[in-house]
Design an enzyme around this catalytic site. Structure first.
Site, PDB file in Angstrom:
ATOM      1  N   TYR A   1     -14.073  -2.231  10.473  1.00  0.00           N
ATOM      2  CA  TYR A   1     -12.915  -1.618  10.572  1.00  0.00           C
ATOM      3  C   TYR A   1     -12.090  -1.927  11.987  1.00  0.00           C
ATOM      4  O   TYR A   1     -10.829  -2.237  12.233  1.00  0.00           O
ATOM      5  CB  TYR A   1     -12.778  -0.446  10.216  1.00  0.00           C
ATOM      6  CG  TYR A   1     -11.391   0.274  10.086  1.00  0.00           C
ATOM      7  CD1 TYR A   1     -10.649   0.161   8.939  1.00  0.00           C
ATOM      8  CD2 TYR A   1     -11.032   1.133  11.126  1.00  0.00           C
ATOM      9  CE1 TYR A   1      -9.480   0.765   8.949  1.00  0.00           C
ATOM     10  CE2 TYR A   1      -9.524   1.962  10.942  1.00  0.00           C
ATOM     11  CZ  TYR A   1      -8.882   1.740   9.734  1.00  0.00           C
ATOM     12  OH  TYR A   1      -7.632   2.189   9.522  1.00  0.00           O
TER      13      TYR A   1
ATOM     14  N   GLY B   1       0.772  -1.048  -0.065  1.00  0.00           N
ATOM     15  CA  GLY B   1       0.027   0.065   0.099  1.00  0.00           C
ATOM     16  C   GLY B   1       0.627   1.291  -0.011  1.00  0.00           C
ATOM     17  O   GLY B   1       0.614   2.220   0.809  1.00  0.00           O
TER      18      GLY B   1
HETATM   19  P1  NDP Z   1      -4.280   5.530   1.930  1.00  0.00           P
HETATM   20  O1  NDP Z   1      -5.752   5.297   1.176  1.00  0.00           O
HETATM   21  O2  NDP Z   1      -3.552   6.664   1.505  1.00  0.00           O
HETATM   22  O3  NDP Z   1      -3.516   4.183   1.727  1.00  0.00           O
HETATM   23  C1  NDP Z   1      -3.977   2.958   1.558  1.00  0.00           C
HETATM   24  C2  NDP Z   1      -2.974   2.171   0.768  1.00  0.00           C
HETATM   25  O4  NDP Z   1      -3.561   0.432   0.571  1.00  0.00           O
HETATM   26  C3  NDP Z   1      -2.905   2.539  -0.760  1.00  0.00           C
HETATM   27  O5  NDP Z   1      -1.461   2.507  -1.148  1.00  0.00           O
HETATM   28  C4  NDP Z   1      -3.714   1.232  -1.389  1.00  0.00           C
HETATM   29  O6  NDP Z   1      -3.091   1.387  -2.712  1.00  0.00           O
HETATM   30  C5  NDP Z   1      -3.420   0.396  -0.632  1.00  0.00           C
HETATM   31  N1  NDP Z   1      -4.729  -0.706  -0.875  1.00  0.00           N
HETATM   32  C6  NDP Z   1      -6.056  -0.689  -0.113  1.00  0.00           C
HETATM   33  N2  NDP Z   1      -6.451  -1.777  -0.514  1.00  0.00           N
HETATM   34  C7  NDP Z   1      -5.670  -2.526  -1.317  1.00  0.00           C
HETATM   35  C8  NDP Z   1      -5.644  -3.598  -2.030  1.00  0.00           C
HETATM   36  N3  NDP Z   1      -6.892  -4.560  -1.909  1.00  0.00           N
HETATM   37  N4  NDP Z   1      -4.639  -4.135  -2.662  1.00  0.00           N
HETATM   38  C9  NDP Z   1      -3.493  -3.565  -2.698  1.00  0.00           C
HETATM   39  N5  NDP Z   1      -3.471  -2.327  -1.937  1.00  0.00           N
HETATM   40  C10 NDP Z   1      -4.401  -1.950  -1.401  1.00  0.00           C
HETATM   41  O7  NDP Z   1      -4.787   5.569   3.419  1.00  0.00           O
HETATM   42  P2  NDP Z   1      -3.468   5.607   4.605  1.00  0.00           P
HETATM   43  O8  NDP Z   1      -2.257   5.693   4.290  1.00  0.00           O
HETATM   44  O9  NDP Z   1      -4.408   6.343   5.898  1.00  0.00           O
HETATM   45  O10 NDP Z   1      -3.588   4.030   5.177  1.00  0.00           O
HETATM   46  C11 NDP Z   1      -2.484   3.232   5.404  1.00  0.00           C
HETATM   47  C12 NDP Z   1      -2.703   2.331   6.442  1.00  0.00           C
HETATM   48  O11 NDP Z   1      -2.703   3.272   7.621  1.00  0.00           O
HETATM   49  C13 NDP Z   1      -4.046   1.571   6.411  1.00  0.00           C
HETATM   50  O12 NDP Z   1      -3.926   0.186   6.830  1.00  0.00           O
HETATM   51  C14 NDP Z   1      -5.057   2.212   7.624  1.00  0.00           C
HETATM   52  O13 NDP Z   1      -6.057   1.306   7.971  1.00  0.00           O
HETATM   53  C15 NDP Z   1      -3.946   2.558   8.585  1.00  0.00           C
HETATM   54  N6  NDP Z   1      -4.398   3.836   9.226  1.00  0.00           N
HETATM   55  C16 NDP Z   1      -4.550   4.904   8.643  1.00  0.00           C
HETATM   56  C17 NDP Z   1      -5.156   6.111   9.437  1.00  0.00           C
HETATM   57  C18 NDP Z   1      -5.494   7.313   9.040  1.00  0.00           C
HETATM   58  O14 NDP Z   1      -6.307   8.295   9.733  1.00  0.00           O
HETATM   59  N7  NDP Z   1      -5.480   7.850   7.772  1.00  0.00           N
HETATM   60  C19 NDP Z   1      -5.422   6.023  11.116  1.00  0.00           C
HETATM   61  C20 NDP Z   1      -5.070   4.469  11.469  1.00  0.00           C
HETATM   62  C21 NDP Z   1      -4.650   3.615  10.661  1.00  0.00           C
HETATM   63  P3  NDP Z   1      -3.942   1.282  -4.084  1.00  0.00           P
HETATM   64  O15 NDP Z   1      -5.099   2.138  -3.957  1.00  0.00           O
HETATM   65  O16 NDP Z   1      -2.871   1.520  -4.935  1.00  0.00           O
HETATM   66  O17 NDP Z   1      -4.374  -0.179  -4.240  1.00  0.00           O
END
Ligand code: NDP
Length: 257
Positions: free
Chosen positions: A155, A11
Site C-alpha cells: 500500500y 470509487g
Molecule cells: P472505501 O473503501 O470507502 O472506498 C474505496 C472505493 O474504491 C469504493 O467506492 C470502492 O468501490 C472502490 N474500489 C476499490 N476497488 C475497486 C475496483 N477494483 N474497481 C472499482 N472500484 C474499486 O475507502 P476510502 O473512501 O477510505 O478510500 C478512498 C481512497 O482514499 C482510496 O484510494 C484510499 O487508499 C484513500 N485513502 C484512505 C484513507 C483512509 O484512512 N480511509 C487514508 C488515505 C488514503 P466498490 O467497492 O463499489 O468497487
C-alpha cells in the site's frame, strides 16, 4: 461554481469518493460515478440528485478498475453522454496489510493494480479530453505515500508511486493547461481498514490510537478530504499543480521521540 462542468469520480460508492460526489453535486456539476457495488452507487446517485441545485442525476457506470474493458467503457460512456471531461478524481483504492515477509505476490499485484495501474490507464484515456477542456486531475493518495509505515508495504509503495505519477503527469500536461494534484489523507474513518482485514475491535483501537498518531489528536472525516479535492479542482487552485497535499491532521510532520 462547477455548473456545466463534468466531473468523473472513481470509487464513489462509499467513503471519500461518495462524499466528493455529493460535494461536487452541491456545486452544480454533472457527475459521473463509478464502482462495483450497484446498490451503494444507486444510493449515492439519489443523494447527489437531491443535493444538486438543478436536480442533476449522476451518470452511474459499474466498473471494476482492474478490468481494462471496464476502464475503457468509463471514458466511452462519459463522452457519449457529455462529450467532455473537466475534472478526473482518481479515488478508487484498496488497502491490504503485510510486510516483506508476509505479503504475497497476489496481494502485491492486487494493490498495485488497483491503486496504480488502473488510475494510470484511466488517466491515459482521459488525457486527450482533459487537454481539450483544459481541465484538471485530483489523485487520492495517502500520507503513506510520503512517509514510511511498517506492515502496509504494498500500500505504501502504491501511494508513493501515485505521488510521483502526480508530479510527473503535472509536468507533462502543464504546457497544455491541465493541472494535476493529489490529496494525501491520514486516517479517515471510512472503514477502509476493515475491508483491509481489521476486525471491529482492532479498528476501534486503531481509531483511538489516532489521538497519538495524528497531531490534531483524531482521525479525519471524509468531508474534510472532499472539501480539499473540490478546492484543488476549482479555479481557486489555478496556480497549483504537482502538489501532494497532506490532509492528515499534521501526521506527515510528526516524528516519534
Ligand atoms: P472505501 O473503501 O470507502 O472506498 C474505496 C472505493 O474504491 C469504493 O467506492 C470502492 O468501490 C472502490 N474500489 C476499490 N476497488 C475497486 C475496483 N477494483 N474497481 C472499482 N472500484 C474499486 O475507502 P476510502 O473512501 O477510505 O478510500 C478512498 C481512497 O482514499 C482510496 O484510494 C484510499 O487508499 C484513500 N485513502 C484512505 C484513507 C483512509 O484512512 N480511509 C487514508 C488515505 C488514503 P466498490 O467497492 O463499489 O468497487
Amino acid at each position: 461554481m462547477f455548473s456545466n462542468k463534468v466531473v468523473l469520480i472513481t470509487g464513489a460508492s462509499s467513503g471519500i469518493g461518495a462524499e466528493t460526489a455529493k460535494e461536487f453535486s452541491k456545486l452544480g456539476a454533472n457527475i459521473v460515478i463509478t464502482g462495483r457495488n450497484k446498490d451503494k452507487l444507486n444510493n449515492v446517485v439519489k443523494q447527489c440528485e437531491e443535493l444538486s441545485p438543478n436536480k442533476l442525476k449522476p451518470l452511474l457506470i459499474i466498473a471494476d478498475m482492474n478490468k481494462e474493458d471496464d476502464v475503457e467503457n468509463i471514458i466511452k460512456t462519459t463522452i457519449d453522454q457529455f462529450n467532455k471531461i473537466d475534472v478526473l478524481v482518481n479515488n478508487a483504492g484498496i488497502l491490504e496489510s503485510g510486510t516483506i515477509e508476509t505479503t504475497s505476490l497476489e496481494q502485491y499485484d492486487r494493490v498495485m493494480g488497483t491503486n496504480v495501474r488502473s488510475p494510470y490507464h484511466l488517466t491515459m484515456l482521459a488525457a486527450p479530453h482533459l487537454v481539450k477542456s483544459r481541465g484538471n486531475i485530483v489523485n487520492v493518495s495517502s500520507v503513506t505515500g510520503m512517509r514510511s509505515f511498517p506492515n502496509v508495504l504494498a500500500y505504501c509503495m502504491s501511494k508513493a508511486a501515485l505521488d510521483q505519477f502526480t508530479r510527473c503527469v503535472a509536468l507533462e500536461l502543464a504546457p497544455k493547461g491541465v493541472r494535476v494534484n493529489a490529496v494525501n489523507p491520514g486516517v479517515i474513518s471510512t472503514g477502509l481498514h476493515k475491508k483491509g482485514g481489521m476486525d471491529d475491535e482492532q479498528y476501534e483501537a486503531f481509531l483511538k490510537k489516532c489521538a497519538d498518531t495524528h497531531a490534531l489528536g483524531r482521525p479525519g472525516e471524509s468531508k474534510e478530504v472532499s472539501s480539499v479535492i473540490v478546492f484543488l479542482a476549482s479555479e481557486g487552485a489555478s496556480n497549483i499543480t504537482g502538489a501532494t497535499l497532506p490532509v492528515d491532521g499534521g501526521r506527515h510532520a510528526m516524528c516519534p521521540r
